[in-house]
Scaffold this motif. Sequence first.
Motif, PDB file in Angstrom:
ATOM      1  N   GLU A  65      12.846   5.055   5.011  1.00 11.52           N
ATOM      2  CA  GLU A  65      11.739   5.547   5.304  1.00 11.52           C
ATOM      3  C   GLU A  65      11.290   6.447   4.175  1.00 11.52           C
ATOM      4  O   GLU A  65      11.883   7.336   3.949  1.00 11.52           O
ATOM      5  CB  GLU A  65      11.709   6.391   6.464  1.00 11.52           C
ATOM      6  CG  GLU A  65      12.099   5.693   7.911  1.00 11.52           C
ATOM      7  CD  GLU A  65      12.186   6.740   8.822  1.00 11.52           C
ATOM      8  OE1 GLU A  65      11.199   7.397   9.267  1.00 11.52           O
ATOM      9  OE2 GLU A  65      13.233   7.142   9.582  1.00 11.52           O
ATOM     10  N   ASP A  66      10.162   5.894   3.555  1.00  7.52           N
ATOM     11  CA  ASP A  66       9.506   6.719   2.677  1.00  7.52           C
ATOM     12  C   ASP A  66       8.676   7.566   3.137  1.00  7.52           C
ATOM     13  O   ASP A  66       7.631   7.333   3.592  1.00  7.52           O
ATOM     14  CB  ASP A  66       8.754   5.956   1.420  1.00  7.52           C
ATOM     15  CG  ASP A  66       8.391   6.768   0.405  1.00  7.52           C
ATOM     16  OD1 ASP A  66       8.265   7.860   0.549  1.00  7.52           O
ATOM     17  OD2 ASP A  66       7.941   6.065  -0.655  1.00  7.52           O
ATOM     18  N   ALA A  67       8.996   8.581   3.590  1.00  6.82           N
ATOM     19  CA  ALA A  67       8.433   9.684   4.415  1.00  6.82           C
ATOM     20  C   ALA A  67       7.579  10.841   3.463  1.00  6.82           C
ATOM     21  O   ALA A  67       7.654  11.928   3.778  1.00  6.82           O
ATOM     22  CB  ALA A  67       9.037  10.285   5.374  1.00  6.82           C
ATOM     23  N   SER A  68       7.256  10.391   2.227  1.00 12.86           N
ATOM     24  CA  SER A  68       6.767  11.187   1.214  1.00 12.86           C
ATOM     25  C   SER A  68       5.429  11.994   1.778  1.00 12.86           C
ATOM     26  O   SER A  68       5.117  13.122   1.422  1.00 12.86           O
ATOM     27  CB  SER A  68       6.152  10.645  -0.158  1.00 12.86           C
ATOM     28  OG  SER A  68       7.445  10.175  -0.610  1.00 12.86           O
ATOM     29  N   HIS A  69       4.883  11.194   2.660  1.00 14.82           N
ATOM     30  CA  HIS A  69       3.581  11.763   3.173  1.00 14.82           C
ATOM     31  C   HIS A  69       3.760  12.601   4.554  1.00 14.82           C
ATOM     32  O   HIS A  69       2.954  12.962   5.033  1.00 14.82           O
ATOM     33  CB  HIS A  69       2.634  10.739   3.476  1.00 14.82           C
ATOM     34  CG  HIS A  69       2.174  10.021   2.560  1.00 14.82           C
ATOM     35  ND1 HIS A  69       1.262   8.831   2.352  1.00 14.82           N
ATOM     36  CD2 HIS A  69       2.601  10.141   0.970  1.00 14.82           C
ATOM     37  CE1 HIS A  69       1.069   8.268   1.114  1.00 14.82           C
ATOM     38  NE2 HIS A  69       1.890   8.848   0.374  1.00 14.82           N
ATOM     39  N   ILE A 127       0.919  -1.142   0.047  1.00 18.63           N
ATOM     40  CA  ILE A 127       0.051  -0.153   0.099  1.00 18.63           C
ATOM     41  C   ILE A 127       0.994   1.180   0.197  1.00 18.63           C
ATOM     42  O   ILE A 127       1.240   1.722   1.182  1.00 18.63           O
ATOM     43  CB  ILE A 127      -0.816   0.129   1.099  1.00 18.63           C
ATOM     44  CG1 ILE A 127      -1.806  -1.011   1.028  1.00 18.63           C
ATOM     45  CG2 ILE A 127      -1.732   1.277   1.139  1.00 18.63           C
ATOM     46  CD1 ILE A 127      -2.916  -1.166  -0.076  1.00 18.63           C
ATOM     47  N   THR A 128       1.336   1.416  -1.103  1.00 13.80           N
ATOM     48  CA  THR A 128       2.159   2.915  -1.319  1.00 13.80           C
ATOM     49  C   THR A 128       2.066   3.343  -2.821  1.00 13.80           C
ATOM     50  O   THR A 128       1.383   2.538  -3.956  1.00 13.80           O
ATOM     51  CB  THR A 128       3.480   2.540  -1.015  1.00 13.80           C
ATOM     52  OG1 THR A 128       4.396   3.834  -1.128  1.00 13.80           O
ATOM     53  CG2 THR A 128       4.166   1.369  -2.120  1.00 13.80           C
ATOM     54  N   PHE A 129       2.682   4.389  -3.252  1.00 13.21           N
ATOM     55  CA  PHE A 129       2.926   4.592  -4.631  1.00 13.21           C
ATOM     56  C   PHE A 129       3.964   3.883  -5.205  1.00 13.21           C
ATOM     57  O   PHE A 129       4.903   3.495  -4.557  1.00 13.21           O
ATOM     58  CB  PHE A 129       3.258   6.101  -4.801  1.00 13.21           C
ATOM     59  CG  PHE A 129       3.260   6.516  -6.162  1.00 13.21           C
ATOM     60  CD1 PHE A 129       2.140   6.459  -7.019  1.00 13.21           C
ATOM     61  CD2 PHE A 129       4.490   7.076  -6.789  1.00 13.21           C
ATOM     62  CE1 PHE A 129       2.090   6.926  -8.290  1.00 13.21           C
ATOM     63  CE2 PHE A 129       4.314   7.652  -8.224  1.00 13.21           C
ATOM     64  CZ  PHE A 129       3.375   7.432  -8.859  1.00 13.21           C
ATOM     65  N   VAL A 130       3.847   3.495  -6.480  1.00  9.93           N
ATOM     66  CA  VAL A 130       4.791   2.685  -7.102  1.00  9.93           C
ATOM     67  C   VAL A 130       5.976   2.907  -6.954  1.00  9.93           C
ATOM     68  O   VAL A 130       7.013   1.937  -7.054  1.00  9.93           O
ATOM     69  CB  VAL A 130       4.395   2.269  -8.633  1.00  9.93           C
ATOM     70  CG1 VAL A 130       2.784   1.759  -8.760  1.00  9.93           C
ATOM     71  CG2 VAL A 130       4.189   3.606  -9.350  1.00  9.93           C
ATOM     72  N   ALA A 131       6.413   4.097  -6.796  1.00  8.67           N
ATOM     73  CA  ALA A 131       7.885   4.450  -6.733  1.00  8.67           C
ATOM     74  C   ALA A 131       8.551   3.942  -5.567  1.00  8.67           C
ATOM     75  O   ALA A 131       9.984   3.681  -5.777  1.00  8.67           O
ATOM     76  CB  ALA A 131       7.976   6.149  -6.591  1.00  8.67           C
ATOM     77  N   SER A 132       7.888   3.739  -4.361  1.00  5.26           N
ATOM     78  CA  SER A 132       8.518   3.017  -3.096  1.00  5.26           C
ATOM     79  C   SER A 132       9.063   1.771  -3.653  1.00  5.26           C
ATOM     80  O   SER A 132       9.963   0.889  -2.926  1.00  5.26           O
ATOM     81  CB  SER A 132       7.455   2.638  -2.142  1.00  5.26           C
ATOM     82  OG  SER A 132       6.688   3.942  -2.029  1.00  5.26           O
ATOM     83  N   ALA A 133       8.649   0.931  -4.632  1.00  7.06           N
ATOM     84  CA  ALA A 133       9.018  -0.467  -4.925  1.00  7.06           C
ATOM     85  C   ALA A 133      10.128  -0.328  -6.041  1.00  7.06           C
ATOM     86  O   ALA A 133      10.902  -1.075  -6.570  1.00  7.06           O
ATOM     87  CB  ALA A 133       7.905  -1.409  -5.544  1.00  7.06           C
ATOM     88  N   PHE A 171      11.963  12.379   1.697  1.00  6.69           N
ATOM     89  CA  PHE A 171      10.625  13.256   1.404  1.00  6.69           C
ATOM     90  C   PHE A 171      10.134  13.601   0.189  1.00  6.69           C
ATOM     91  O   PHE A 171      10.824  13.583  -0.931  1.00  6.69           O
ATOM     92  CB  PHE A 171      10.767  14.616   2.251  1.00  6.69           C
ATOM     93  CG  PHE A 171      10.808  14.692   3.446  1.00  6.69           C
ATOM     94  CD1 PHE A 171      10.106  13.954   4.453  1.00  6.69           C
ATOM     95  CD2 PHE A 171      11.841  15.269   4.272  1.00  6.69           C
ATOM     96  CE1 PHE A 171      10.397  13.794   5.662  1.00  6.69           C
ATOM     97  CE2 PHE A 171      11.949  15.451   5.733  1.00  6.69           C
ATOM     98  CZ  PHE A 171      11.104  14.765   6.453  1.00  6.69           C
ATOM     99  N   SER A 172       8.866  14.018  -0.213  1.00  9.78           N
ATOM    100  CA  SER A 172       8.468  14.361  -1.726  1.00  9.78           C
ATOM    101  C   SER A 172       8.043  15.745  -1.358  1.00  9.78           C
ATOM    102  O   SER A 172       7.278  16.069  -0.548  1.00  9.78           O
ATOM    103  CB  SER A 172       7.415  13.426  -2.002  1.00  9.78           C
ATOM    104  OG  SER A 172       6.761  14.057  -3.380  1.00  9.78           O
ATOM    105  N   PHE A 173       8.236  16.492  -2.570  1.00  7.08           N
ATOM    106  CA  PHE A 173       7.723  18.039  -2.238  1.00  7.08           C
ATOM    107  C   PHE A 173       6.761  18.150  -3.730  1.00  7.08           C
ATOM    108  O   PHE A 173       6.878  19.195  -4.453  1.00  7.08           O
ATOM    109  CB  PHE A 173       8.863  18.844  -2.293  1.00  7.08           C
ATOM    110  CG  PHE A 173       9.914  18.920  -1.189  1.00  7.08           C
ATOM    111  CD1 PHE A 173       9.371  18.655   0.068  1.00  7.08           C
ATOM    112  CD2 PHE A 173      10.963  18.568  -1.359  1.00  7.08           C
ATOM    113  CE1 PHE A 173      10.145  18.309   1.202  1.00  7.08           C
ATOM    114  CE2 PHE A 173      12.187  18.380  -0.116  1.00  7.08           C
ATOM    115  CZ  PHE A 173      11.497  18.111   0.946  1.00  7.08           C
TER     116      PHE A 173
END
Length: 382
Positions: free
Chosen positions: A156-160, A78-84, A182-184
Motif C-alpha cells: 500500500e502506497d499510503a503516502s497520502h 494515477i500516482t507519483f512516479v515513485a510508486s512505479a 507513508f511519506s513525510f
Amino acid sequence: MIPYGRQQISQQDIDTVVEVLGSDYLTQGPKVPEFEQALCTYTGAKYTLATNSATSALHLACRALDVSAGDIVWTSPITFVASANCALYCGAEVDFVDIDSSSYNLCPQALKTKLEKSTTTNSLPKVVIVIHMCGQPCDMQAIYALSKQYGFRIIEDASHAIGGTYLEHPIGNCRFSDITVFSFHPVKIITTGEGGAALTNSLELSTKMALLRSHGVTRDPALMTKEPDGPWFYQQLDLGFNYRITELQGALGLSQLKRVDQWVAKRAELANRYDELLTPLPVISPKQHTNGISARHLYVIQLSQPEKRLTVFNKMQAADIGVNVHYIPVHTQPHYQALGHKLGDYPNAEHYYQAALSLPLFPALTDEEQKFVVSTLAEALQ
Ligand SMILES: *Cc1c(COP(=O)(O)O)cnc(C)c1O
C-alpha cells in the motif's frame, strides 16, 4: 501565494528538534525508534521502519518482497512516479491497472480482468502496489481476495493516507497488505522534512528491510554466517543502501504525529466546505466512499469542461493561488513510453488527468482564503 499544500510547524516542533541538536546523537539514537514505536501504536502495525523518504521505503518494500529481474509489478497510472519506479530499481517490469473513475484508485474490476488475461499469457504480477489516492482508501478487501486467488503480494502506497481509516481500522495496519508506506514530505499529512516509513506485521519482512536500510550490514550475531571475530564485528549480508532517517527528523515526526488526528479532522472540514461552495460550479467534487475515512491529502476536482483547464490554471496562478495537477499518468512519461507503454492504454486514467485540478488544501487554510479560491475559480470558468 496560497500553495496547494503546506506544512504546519509549531514551537514544540522547533524545540524538540533543537533539543536533539544539542544531544549526543544526530543519527541512530533514541528518537527514531521512538517515532517508529509511535507509528506502530498509532496504526496497530507490528513493525515500522522509518526511512529518509517514501521512495526509499517503497524500494525497501520491493526488495523485501524479492522483486527482481524477470518479475512484474503492477500499479496505478494515477500516482507519483515513485510508486512505479521502485519496481524498476529492482530490475522488474512495471505494468499498470486502470483507475476507477469515481474513486481515482486502482479499479478492482480492471485488476480482476487483467489477472484473468495474464493467467493465459503467463504474465501475472509478483506484487501489486496500490495507492490511496488523495487519502481515500482503495477497496483493499477485494484486492486482497484477488491476491489470495492469484498469488501476488500487496504494497500500500499510503503516502497520502496517514490518519485515515479503512473498515474502521487505521491505514497502515497492513490487515490487507504485506507492507504499507507513508511519506513525510512537507506537502503530506505530517512531515519530517524529507522522510517516510514502511510498516508491516511480518518479522521476516521487517528484518529484511532493516538490513537493506543500512547497507545490508548487521551487528546481530544471530544473523551472521559465523561467530563474530569480536565486539567490533559486523557483516554485510546483502547489497543495501543508506536509507536511514536522522534523529532530528525522528523527533520532528514524533512531535507532528501528536497532531495528525486534529489535522485530518480539519482537512475533512475544509473539504466538506469546498463541496458546498463548489455546488453551483461546473465541476465534479471528489466522491467519498463509505468504506473508510480519507486523510484528505488532496482536494482534486474534475472540470466539466476540461478544455478550459489551462486557462483556469493560469488565471488562478495569476491570482496567487497555487493550484496543481495530480497526477500526469505515469505510463505517459517518456521513461515509461520508452519501455513500451502507450498513450491510450488506460483511458480512465487519461480522462481523469485531462480534467483534474487540485485546489489548495492544508489545515491552516482560512475560510477567507477558501472563499477566494472558489470565487477565483468561478470567475476563471466564466
Ligand atoms: C509523495 C509521494 C511519494 C514519494 O514520497 P517521498 O517521501 O517524496 O519519497 C510516493 N508516492 C506517492 C503517492 C506520493 O504522493
